[in-house]
Design a protein around this motif. Sequence first.
Motif, PDB file in Angstrom:
ATOM      1  N   ASN A 132       4.457   2.572 -11.195  1.00  0.00           N
ATOM      2  CA  ASN A 132       5.222   1.641 -10.439  1.00  0.00           C
ATOM      3  C   ASN A 132       6.364   1.945 -10.022  1.00  0.00           C
ATOM      4  N   ALA A 133       6.575   3.136  -9.576  1.00  0.00           N
ATOM      5  CA  ALA A 133       7.831   3.789  -8.711  1.00  0.00           C
ATOM      6  C   ALA A 133       7.610   3.135  -7.413  1.00  0.00           C
ATOM      7  N   ASN A 134       8.503   3.376  -6.565  1.00  0.00           N
ATOM      8  CA  ASN A 134       8.721   2.714  -5.195  1.00  0.00           C
ATOM      9  C   ASN A 134       8.059   3.972  -4.520  1.00  0.00           C
ATOM     10  N   ARG A 135       7.050   3.538  -3.280  1.00  0.00           N
ATOM     11  CA  ARG A 135       6.544   4.595  -2.288  1.00  0.00           C
ATOM     12  C   ARG A 135       7.260   4.567  -1.071  1.00  0.00           C
ATOM     13  N   PHE A 136       7.770   3.338  -0.701  1.00  0.00           N
ATOM     14  CA  PHE A 136       8.124   3.214   0.375  1.00  0.00           C
ATOM     15  C   PHE A 136       9.608   2.305   0.344  1.00  0.00           C
ATOM     16  N   THR A 137      10.362   2.338   1.428  1.00  0.00           N
ATOM     17  CA  THR A 137      11.356   1.682   1.607  1.00  0.00           C
ATOM     18  C   THR A 137      11.482   0.872   2.910  1.00  0.00           C
ATOM     19  N   LYS A 191      17.264  -8.808  14.022  1.00  0.00           N
ATOM     20  CA  LYS A 191      16.991  -7.538  13.348  1.00  0.00           C
ATOM     21  C   LYS A 191      15.643  -7.559  13.377  1.00  0.00           C
ATOM     22  N   VAL A 192      15.029  -6.247  13.082  1.00  0.00           N
ATOM     23  CA  VAL A 192      13.789  -6.007  12.679  1.00  0.00           C
ATOM     24  C   VAL A 192      13.657  -4.953  11.740  1.00  0.00           C
ATOM     25  N   PHE A 193      12.555  -4.794  10.836  1.00  0.00           N
ATOM     26  CA  PHE A 193      12.546  -3.975   9.723  1.00  0.00           C
ATOM     27  C   PHE A 193      11.214  -2.807  10.056  1.00  0.00           C
ATOM     28  N   ALA A 194      11.610  -1.731   9.533  1.00  0.00           N
ATOM     29  CA  ALA A 194      10.844  -0.393   9.504  1.00  0.00           C
ATOM     30  C   ALA A 194      10.624  -0.091   8.249  1.00  0.00           C
ATOM     31  N   ILE A 195       9.509   0.543   7.972  1.00  0.00           N
ATOM     32  CA  ILE A 195       8.886   1.020   6.850  1.00  0.00           C
ATOM     33  C   ILE A 195       8.909   2.567   6.703  1.00  0.00           C
ATOM     34  N   ARG A 196       9.261   2.999   5.632  1.00  0.00           N
ATOM     35  CA  ARG A 196       9.386   4.607   5.584  1.00  0.00           C
ATOM     36  C   ARG A 196       8.557   4.917   4.419  1.00  0.00           C
ATOM     37  N   ASP A 197       7.503   5.511   4.601  1.00  0.00           N
ATOM     38  CA  ASP A 197       6.534   5.642   3.548  1.00  0.00           C
ATOM     39  C   ASP A 197       6.363   7.370   3.164  1.00  0.00           C
ATOM     40  N   VAL A 198       6.401   7.603   1.910  1.00  0.00           N
ATOM     41  CA  VAL A 198       6.258   8.865   1.410  1.00  0.00           C
ATOM     42  C   VAL A 198       4.776   9.579   1.735  1.00  0.00           C
ATOM     43  N   ALA A 199       3.897   8.778   1.986  1.00  0.00           N
ATOM     44  CA  ALA A 199       2.407   9.157   2.398  1.00  0.00           C
ATOM     45  C   ALA A 199       2.667   9.922   3.453  1.00  0.00           C
ATOM     46  N   MET A 200       3.568   9.375   4.498  1.00  0.00           N
ATOM     47  CA  MET A 200       3.361   9.854   5.835  1.00  0.00           C
ATOM     48  C   MET A 200       3.392  11.474   6.012  1.00  0.00           C
ATOM     49  N   ASP A 201       3.994  12.009   5.177  1.00  0.00           N
ATOM     50  CA  ASP A 201       4.240  13.562   5.203  1.00  0.00           C
ATOM     51  C   ASP A 201       3.524  14.190   4.033  1.00  0.00           C
ATOM     52  N   ASN A 202       2.804  13.833   3.053  1.00  0.00           N
ATOM     53  CA  ASN A 202       2.241  14.464   2.021  1.00  0.00           C
ATOM     54  C   ASN A 202       0.904  15.009   2.562  1.00  0.00           C
ATOM     55  N   GLN A 203       1.202  16.249   2.581  1.00  0.00           N
ATOM     56  CA  GLN A 203      -0.087  17.152   3.002  1.00  0.00           C
ATOM     57  C   GLN A 203      -0.584  18.140   1.824  1.00  0.00           C
ATOM     58  N   PRO A 216      12.910  -1.620  -2.133  1.00  0.00           N
ATOM     59  CA  PRO A 216      14.102  -1.422  -1.623  1.00  0.00           C
ATOM     60  C   PRO A 216      14.330  -1.700   0.010  1.00  0.00           C
ATOM     61  N   VAL A 217      15.511  -2.557   0.281  1.00  0.00           N
ATOM     62  CA  VAL A 217      15.686  -2.967   1.864  1.00  0.00           C
ATOM     63  C   VAL A 217      17.242  -2.245   1.908  1.00  0.00           C
TER      64      VAL A 217
END
Length: 809
Positions: free
Chosen positions: A299-304, A379-391, A476-477
């Motif tokens: 249940n930890a956060n993956r993205f903000t 304003k607008v929102f962007a999502i940063r996700d840990v999966a983007m760079d998980n190689q 998290p925002v």
Amino acid sequence: MSKLNYEFIDSLVSIPKLYSMIKALQKKFQFTIIFFLSFSLASCGWYGNKNYEAQIRVTSYGIPHILAEDWGDLGFGYGYQFTSDNFCELAKHVVRVNGEMSKYFGRSNQNLASDVLIKFFGKKSTIRVNGLLNADKRMVKVSEGYAAGYNHYLENIPQGMHQGCINAEWLRPIDLYDVARMSVYITLLASFSDPRIANAVLALGIEEDNEQSALNLETFALSESMGSNSYALGSEVTQTGQAMLLGNPHYPWRGQRRFYQVHMTIPEEINVMGITILGSPLINVGFTEKFAWTHTVSNANRFTLYELDLNDQDRKTYIYNQKRTKIKSFPIEIEVKENNGSISTETIELHFSRFGLLLDAGVLLGDESLTGWPNRDGKVFAIRDVAMDNQRIGATIVGMLTAKNFDQFINTIRNNLGLSFINTIAVNDQGEAFYGDYSTVPYLTDQQLQDCQPSKTGQLINRESVNLMRNPLGIPVLAGNRSECNWIVDPESPQEGLIPGGQLASIRTNHYASNSNDSYWLANLENPMTGYLRVMGGEEYQVSLRTQLALLQIQERINGTDGLDDNPLFSLKNLQDVALAARNLAGEWFLDDLLTMCKVYPEELTNKASRACEVLTQWDKKTNIDSIGNQVFYLFWQKARKIDNLHVLPFDPQKPLDTPKGLHIDDSETRLKLIKSLDYAVDVFDDNLLPLNAKWGDIQYEIRNGKKIPLFGGGFDAGNFSAMRAKLTKGEGWSEIIHGNSYLQTVTWDDDGVVAEGILSYSQSSDPDNPHFQDQTELYSQKKWVKLPFKEKDILADPNLEIINIKTD
């Protein structure tokens, strides 16, 4: 050459830290980059051909044991056998991971969202740079072999098989990139393959005046829940003094997330049995001679979300560190099959900031007042996700499967952090139990969360998202206008912006560890874990009733007070009984109060509520196939659990197994809401022409080849350990399981080595013509388990042993 190079460079947007550097070098090094990449791929053998050979020994219930000399042959044997059992499902998934669902299966929100994001993340050039050039060579070889196995079966399909898709226009051979895209899909399961997030991204990419492609926001589907139960029982809590494991993933029964049992062996390198998930060439959950493990969704956060301050004159410009920064747009072309059979082409733009893709927060939360670019606050929102760079998924799985001991196994997971969204629960043959949330978590301190507060709209999004998430923090925002709010970079982490493994929560003990999708906090009730960052899942909060039941069952079994075994502590047999006891904690804790209300205040009851009360007097507080009234209570509870001031004693973190308790039946306002909740339950039954007093197995079932198979288990939100969610069909009942108990395994050791029993609830094959389409489902209905033949002597002694030798020409 120039055009090819541009596509290659643009694909690197999925690696933000390289993007600006590559763009700057683009003109100078066009030829060099392409030449180097091509040379590297060729030197790795990715363009060459190989002869493959493997032996497949199939034991009872269609469980294959793949014996191979190397990793390529292992993938070949497994790919062939899995394809033979699930050909149509896997072939359709190939279409999905290539972004062609709209082309072959028509227009829908889900297809469009899937296609756009897969085409963005799954470009060949992206895979080369992000994945294959960095992949463990063994993972590359097994993936190549897997593709070859699929193709070998495609070329040799038996006559009359797979009638559901054998003539489909979308059937074709696959290659290494198709397998890699399946891995990309699995990596993104915690974020972009969630329809809520995917649709929120798409909503900003479609022109408002394009009626043909406009998405109907009201029909956005919620994602299927993913969850699980798990027990790692150390030597101190078992009757034998040997560790025991219960793995109980709750996953979909159909489609691209189904599991498959398999045993994989390369002499002197790997000997592992367990399950794969569709599209993965290696085992994901299983056991070896020395240790066993399972996973639960963390249940930890993956993205903000980052709130971008837009320029007043240009919505594609935002302010970062007091400088103007451009939002980059990437057009994605999608072929769409229309209702008349024609193929149209749609272009949908994805918009990218330094943090990641832009999305519509209103679509994400289902709140139209928050929609728009710009939104009501400009304003607008962007999502940063840990999966983007998980190689690192491939290297992590290979490391787990080849670990020679428990220390190597744990170190692989902790150091690689390649398991994007899952906890690991494990035991070994030395009596140890382990829990670790060694998943990918954004490195944000509690102070940053406080100092980087966004606008009031951003704070509202955070509050509303709590109901969508499994943790008390919600999504998290943060303010996106300054670098102080970025994820922290720690040199100990294998990926920029992740919490290092050494700072994540874990426990290694001879007592026990458990998880049912809440946080690390109560992995062991006697030793709560506290003091961690909020983004890691939360502490001292209202955990789910299912988590409470999981812990209560352990406590009762240790004390011998559950009625399953006169002797305290766990044995393999009573562990299995606990797993399938079909207990409902909401019923155990609150049914008596509800029936008291029915008895004490009969004049206030509606006719419907009276009918519900009468049926509920017959309920045994379980969800077995002969239980009566459990679904009436479950439907009632879906409404009642949301009532304010519901409990006499609210949840107390100091008493996590004793609270909440009691219903406020003496309060007239609460009573009225409880009665309306009973009315709702009766309405569902009446509207669907179902008898209130039906036995559960008569109205929850699967039909396989004309046979009705009754199934136990109930909904996720009422404290059902045996979780099951099904589709309701008028006049028939809950007659098609969506997801729930899937693969269950129990593992321990005796004087002769590892002992394992398991069951795959929906059976090995998705093909109705396959003999293993329903055999384990019928066993599961009867709460029976299959002995898993891991030792050579047990494989050879299996009464249904079939040996298949395959090789390429």
